[in-house]
Write an enzyme that holds these catalytic residues in place. Structure first.
Site, short mmCIF file in Angstrom:
data_model
loop_
_atom_site.label_atom_id
_atom_site.label_comp_id
_atom_site.label_asym_id
_atom_site.label_seq_id
_atom_site.Cartn_x
_atom_site.Cartn_y
_atom_site.Cartn_z
N LYS A 184 15.72 -0.66 1.16
CA LYS A 184 14.93 -0.71 -0.06
C LYS A 184 15.46 -1.75 -0.81
O LYS A 184 16.76 -1.70 -1.19
CB LYS A 184 14.59 0.57 -0.62
CG LYS A 184 13.61 0.49 -1.72
CD LYS A 184 13.13 2.02 -2.34
CE LYS A 184 12.42 1.91 -3.41
NZ LYS A 184 11.14 0.97 -3.28
N HIS A 204 16.03 7.05 -1.27
CA HIS A 204 15.42 6.13 -0.44
C HIS A 204 16.33 5.62 0.87
O HIS A 204 17.44 5.58 0.43
CB HIS A 204 14.61 4.95 -0.97
CG HIS A 204 13.48 5.58 -1.66
ND1 HIS A 204 13.42 5.94 -2.88
CD2 HIS A 204 11.99 5.16 -1.45
CE1 HIS A 204 12.08 6.09 -3.43
NE2 HIS A 204 11.22 5.59 -2.47
P1 NAP Z 1 9.79 -3.96 4.98
O1 NAP Z 1 10.10 -3.27 6.22
O2 NAP Z 1 10.91 -4.91 4.72
O3 NAP Z 1 8.45 -5.05 5.28
C1 NAP Z 1 8.10 -6.23 4.57
C2 NAP Z 1 7.74 -6.89 5.52
O4 NAP Z 1 6.89 -8.14 4.60
C3 NAP Z 1 8.68 -7.88 6.48
O5 NAP Z 1 8.05 -7.92 7.72
C4 NAP Z 1 8.83 -8.85 5.52
O6 NAP Z 1 9.66 -10.24 6.20
C5 NAP Z 1 7.57 -9.23 5.25
N1 NAP Z 1 7.45 -10.53 4.00
C6 NAP Z 1 8.44 -10.57 2.99
N2 NAP Z 1 7.75 -11.62 2.17
C7 NAP Z 1 6.60 -11.95 2.64
C8 NAP Z 1 5.30 -12.86 2.20
N3 NAP Z 1 5.76 -13.74 1.37
N4 NAP Z 1 4.32 -12.80 2.79
C9 NAP Z 1 4.08 -12.08 3.85
N5 NAP Z 1 5.15 -11.08 4.55
C10 NAP Z 1 6.20 -11.16 3.78
O7 NAP Z 1 9.47 -3.22 3.79
P2 NAP Z 1 8.41 -1.75 3.85
O8 NAP Z 1 9.58 -0.66 4.03
O9 NAP Z 1 7.49 -1.94 4.69
O10 NAP Z 1 8.23 -1.67 2.27
C11 NAP Z 1 7.54 -2.84 1.77
C12 NAP Z 1 7.28 -2.46 0.15
O11 NAP Z 1 6.45 -1.31 0.12
C13 NAP Z 1 8.20 -2.18 -0.54
O12 NAP Z 1 8.34 -2.88 -1.82
C14 NAP Z 1 8.39 -0.65 -0.80
O13 NAP Z 1 9.04 -0.36 -1.90
C15 NAP Z 1 6.99 -0.48 -1.03
N6 NAP Z 1 6.62 0.83 -0.42
C16 NAP Z 1 5.46 1.44 -1.18
C17 NAP Z 1 5.08 2.60 -0.79
C18 NAP Z 1 3.83 3.03 -1.45
O14 NAP Z 1 3.17 4.40 -1.47
N7 NAP Z 1 3.27 2.50 -2.64
C19 NAP Z 1 5.51 3.49 0.16
C20 NAP Z 1 6.64 2.83 0.93
C21 NAP Z 1 7.06 1.53 0.58
P3 NAP Z 1 10.97 -10.13 6.18
O15 NAP Z 1 11.53 -9.15 6.75
O16 NAP Z 1 11.51 -11.71 6.81
O17 NAP Z 1 11.42 -10.64 4.66
#
Ligand code: NAP
Length: 267
Positions: free
Chosen positions: A157, A153
């Protein structure tokens, strides 16, 4: 029209979900939330004109003001459970993409579904190809029980191993049980060299810039290996699964864990 809000709207996945929900004729993007919101119009996050959805920074306020039926959750391992508890308490069905949930979290979500008489979906991976990889791997393990998992990844992550790798291991173990692999006297010269151990399956996590989400499941037999590999080369790969989940979650019975259950009943 199903009323959908996006939690984690400023994130990499959140922005893709805003775009996908906003452009689907059966879904209505009514709300969005992110802790680092500066109250932008969601349109500015997805490169279009204003769409009239302001990204809030307090989940309860966004729910009160926008009355969603479904909340898509892509935030972070420490944030996901508080957000889900609050959404479900307010009668909003969560579609959960954030990874890092442990068995106790899944159990709690199951109980919350019963308590509030609503449904929920957890999908460690929303891409069809990754789900096929997991199902094929579970099948192959019946015949080739020696297996290791390498997941790769991007380096932002937070959790390791990935939710997909853990789910793959669970499905394999359901078919072949626990098994000691490798030499019984093997020694790690550097701690962690053999990876994490899930019921005998060694799991290895690579974190580098340039990757999105990739996984290899490698089986070894006498004189042969079998590699099942999936690559998400862009986050768009997850969106058909997210949109399907938004459309189906309200009619599910309690908690469904794994998008494969929706794909299989669809056929
Ligand atoms: P990311 O770019 O870090 O986005 C997460 C967002 O949520 C950031 O803007 C973060 O703000 C915000 N956030 C953090 N705590 C929060 C809260 N309490 N309430 C509201 N917003 C909040 O991460 P990402 O790449 O989008 O991934 C997010 C999650 O999805 C991860 O756990 C990843 O492993 C998962 N994922 C899952 C799949 C699937 O198919 N299921 C696919 C890809 C990713 P800050 O930056 O200020 O913390």
């Amino acid at each position: 029209m199903i009323r959908v809000m996006v939690c984690g709207a400023y994130g990499k996945m959140g922005r893709e979900v805003l775009k996908a929900v906003n452009s689907d004729p059966e879904l209505s993007l009514v709300g969005a939330m992110d802790i680092k919101s500066d109250f932008a119009d969601a349109g500015s996050l997805i490169g279009v004109d204003k769409i009239g959805v302001i990204v809030g920074n307090d989940l309860q306020t966004v729910i009160n003001e926008t009355k969603p039926q479904v909340m898509v959750e892509f935030t972070a391992p420490d944030s996901v459970m508080p957000n889900i508890r609050l959404a479900m308490k307010n009668g909003v069905s969560p579609v959960i993409g954030t990874t890092g949930l442990v068995a106790a979290d899944v159990k709690e979500i199951e109980e919350l579904c019963k308590q509030y008489c609503i449904s929920a979906l957890i999908a460690p991976n929303f891409s069809v190809g990754a789900i096929l990889m997991m199902l094929f791997a579970a099948e192959a393990a019946k015949y080739l029980p020696n297996v290791e998992i390498i997941e790769l990844h991007h380096d932002q992550k937070l959790d390791a191993p990935s939710g997909t790798a853990l789910r793959t291991a669970e499905l394999i173990v359901a078919n072949r049980g626990e098994k000691k692999q490798g030499h019984p006297d093997e020694v790690e010269k550097l701690v962690g060299a053999r990876g994490a151990d899930y019921a005998g399956i060694r799991m290895h996590s690579v974190r580098l810039p340039g990757y999105v989400a990739h996984q290899e499941v490698i089986f070894g037999g006498v004189g042969q290996t079998l590699t099942i590999r999936h690559d998400s080369i862009s986050r768009e790969s997850f969106m058909p699964g997210v949109v399907l989940a938004c459309k189906r979650v309200l009619s599910l019975d309690g908690l469904v864990h794994g998008l494969e259950h929706l794909l299989i009943t669809k056929q």
